[in-house]
Design a protein around this motif. Structure first.
Motif, PDB file in Angstrom:
ATOM      1  N   TYR A 113      45.129  50.613  47.676  1.00 42.95           N
ATOM      2  CA  TYR A 113      45.200  50.526  46.209  1.00 42.95           C
ATOM      3  C   TYR A 113      46.110  51.619  45.666  1.00 42.95           C
ATOM      4  O   TYR A 113      45.907  52.806  45.949  1.00 42.95           O
TER       5      TYR A 113
ATOM      6  N   GLY B 128      37.701  45.189  45.063  1.00 47.02           N
ATOM      7  CA  GLY B 128      38.701  44.357  45.729  1.00 47.02           C
ATOM      8  C   GLY B 128      38.339  44.053  47.166  1.00 47.02           C
ATOM      9  O   GLY B 128      38.479  42.909  47.632  1.00 47.02           O
TER      10      GLY B 128
ATOM     11  N   HIS C  29      43.190  41.527  34.008  1.00 42.82           N
ATOM     12  CA  HIS C  29      43.486  42.785  34.706  1.00 42.82           C
ATOM     13  C   HIS C  29      44.958  43.189  34.562  1.00 42.82           C
ATOM     14  O   HIS C  29      45.271  44.308  34.151  1.00 42.82           O
TER      15      HIS C  29
ATOM     16  N   CYS D 236      37.950  43.671  36.372  1.00 41.68           N
ATOM     17  CA  CYS D 236      37.583  44.228  37.673  1.00 41.68           C
ATOM     18  C   CYS D 236      36.059  44.139  37.908  1.00 41.68           C
ATOM     19  O   CYS D 236      35.276  44.713  37.163  1.00 41.68           O
TER      20      CYS D 236
ATOM     21  N   ASP E   1      40.039  35.133  45.430  1.00 41.89           N
ATOM     22  CA  ASP E   1      40.140  35.861  44.170  1.00 41.89           C
ATOM     23  C   ASP E   1      41.632  35.978  43.874  1.00 41.89           C
ATOM     24  O   ASP E   1      42.381  36.548  44.671  1.00 41.89           O
TER      25      ASP E   1
ATOM     26  N   THR F 214      44.408  37.578  42.914  1.00 46.68           N
ATOM     27  CA  THR F 214      44.863  38.920  42.529  1.00 46.68           C
ATOM     28  C   THR F 214      46.378  38.916  42.351  1.00 46.68           C
ATOM     29  O   THR F 214      46.894  38.295  41.448  1.00 46.68           O
ATOM     30  N   ARG F 215      47.130  39.623  43.224  1.00 50.93           N
ATOM     31  CA  ARG F 215      48.587  39.677  43.065  1.00 50.93           C
ATOM     32  C   ARG F 215      49.177  38.264  43.061  1.00 50.93           C
ATOM     33  O   ARG F 215      48.841  37.453  43.896  1.00 50.93           O
TER      34      ARG F 215
ATOM     35  N   ALA G 139      47.839  39.102  37.501  1.00 53.80           N
ATOM     36  CA  ALA G 139      46.757  39.422  38.434  1.00 53.80           C
ATOM     37  C   ALA G 139      45.392  39.453  37.756  1.00 53.80           C
ATOM     38  O   ALA G 139      45.261  39.813  36.581  1.00 53.80           O
ATOM     39  N   ASN G 140      44.395  39.076  38.557  1.00 52.05           N
ATOM     40  CA  ASN G 140      42.990  39.152  38.164  1.00 52.05           C
ATOM     41  C   ASN G 140      42.261  39.966  39.236  1.00 52.05           C
ATOM     42  O   ASN G 140      42.656  39.944  40.398  1.00 52.05           O
ATOM     43  N   GLU G 141      41.193  40.643  38.869  1.00 51.29           N
ATOM     44  CA  GLU G 141      40.426  41.407  39.863  1.00 51.29           C
ATOM     45  C   GLU G 141      38.945  41.130  39.798  1.00 51.29           C
ATOM     46  O   GLU G 141      38.166  41.828  40.445  1.00 51.29           O
TER      47      GLU G 141
ATOM     48  N   CYS H 234      47.455  46.830  41.569  1.00 52.31           N
ATOM     49  CA  CYS H 234      46.219  46.922  42.341  1.00 52.31           C
ATOM     50  C   CYS H 234      46.442  47.839  43.540  1.00 52.31           C
ATOM     51  O   CYS H 234      47.513  48.410  43.692  1.00 52.31           O
TER      52      CYS H 234
END
Length: 347
Positions: A68, A87, A186, A207, A229, A231-232, A279-281, A347
């Motif tokens: 991270y 994460g 996020h 998050c 999930d 994310t990136r 992105a989502n976390e 992230c």
């Protein structure tokens, strides 16, 4: 030019690592495939899942690690410590595993305020305790000033499986695509904090640890094909990963059904960003048998982290290997995997 030389030219461009290689999209996948997977390849690594499945004796466990490097270290709704714990828990949970233990390695820069380190450590403690997953081992290192932009964290996690059922099916015609809530919180929150944008915004990072939400879906694991999930690279890149290698099917998203908060929608429109790539976390996206889709959505909505869960798309043979978007004005466009990151270091 040999195939290997062509491959290296493609991934390195001017011969150096670029920020785009950390986007989670096309450049990241090429870097992993051509540099790392080419050297480390083995049956557990080859699928490139969020966690590797490793056999220990007669049992199978899920094992994962993640680094991270978010900037700034603290942002609305979280900080790098919360991110590092949640994460890694999420990378285990989306495999259908129950996370049981984490490790953490912290690299700190000379001159960093100890008070900041304490706040981040407290965030890690709260996140781990809230998810019921202890941090059982770790390491610390200190590097010279200006060597790591403050503080980097690497976490690894171990998960176990309770019973034979887990999401590992193949996408089929008519399957439903479901998300657990509004997207893009996020990445948008980090963007506003990093750039110091003078925007009146209530957007906070989403998050969160998803293991509790995934447990609520356990009764439906036999009907769930895959979970992630996003994310990136956001929802768009995750869905492209779903259809990559799928046998003769693609996904059609319905733009009007994709949930966004008012703040994210406004900021994306103002800055010209596509929320599908942000992105989502703390969000879950899954593909499941249409026969259980209603029950999956209902189970998500009964959990605090899935209150805005809804179906946003359908698996179809009409566009094999593609993700397409039915727009709110009646158009159709291809949604490719992310190439250049809209916002690095999220992230």
């Amino acid at each position: 030019m040999s195939r290997h030389e062509m491959s290296r030219h493609k991934i390195t461009g001017d011969g150096t690592i670029q920020l785009g290689h950390g986007s989670g999209g096309v450049l990241t996948r090429e870097l992993i495939r051509d540099v790392f997977l080419a050297r480390f390849d083995n049956p557990a690594l080859a699928p490139l899942m969020d966690s590797a499945l490793v056999k220990i004796g007669g049992s199978e466990v899920a094992f994962t690690t993640d680094a991270y490097v978010v900037k700034p270290l603290e942002f609305p709704g979280g900080d790098i410590g919360t991110l590092a714990v949640c994460g890694t828990i999420n990378d285990l949970a989306v495999m259908g595993a129950q996370p049981v233990a984490l490790s953490c390695a912290v690299i700190m820069q000379e001159g960093l305020e100890i008070e900041l380190v304490e706040r981040i450590t407290q965030s890690m403690q709260r996140a781990a305790a809230g998810a019921g997953v202890p941090i059982v081992t770790g390491d610390t290192k200190v590097v010279e000033r200006a060597s790591c932009d403050g503080l980097f964290i690497t976490t690894a996690g171990l998960g176990v499986f309770d019973g034979p059922d887990r999401p590992r099916g193949t996408l089929r015609d008519g399957d439903a695509v479901i998300v657990s809530g509004a997207l893009g919180d996020h990445g948008t929150a980090v963007l506003v904090a990093r750039e110091g944008l003078k925007i009146a915004s209530s957007v906070e990072s989403d998050c969160a640890a998803l293991n509790g939400l995934v447990e609520a879906l356990r009764p439906f694991f036999s009907g769930i094909r895959i979970m992630r999930d996003p994310t990136r690279g956001g929802l768009a890149t995750t869905l492209n990963e779903f259809v990559e290698g799928a046998a003769g099917v693609g996904i059609v998203l319905r733009e009007g059904d994709v949930p966004l908060s008012d703040g994210v929608a406004a900021i994306c429109e103002l800055l010209g960003l596509d929320p599908l790539y942000i992105a989502n976390e703390g969000k879950l996206v899954l593909v499941c048998d249409a026969a259980v889709a209603g029950k999956v959505v209902a189970a998500m909505r009964a959990h605090p982290l899935g209150a805005r869960a809804c179906a946003v798309g359908t698996v179809t043979p009409t566009y094999p290997g593609r993700v397409c978007l039915e727009t709110t004005v009646g158009g159709l466009r291809v949604v490719d995997m992310l190439v250049a990151d809209q916002l690095p270091r999220i992230c």
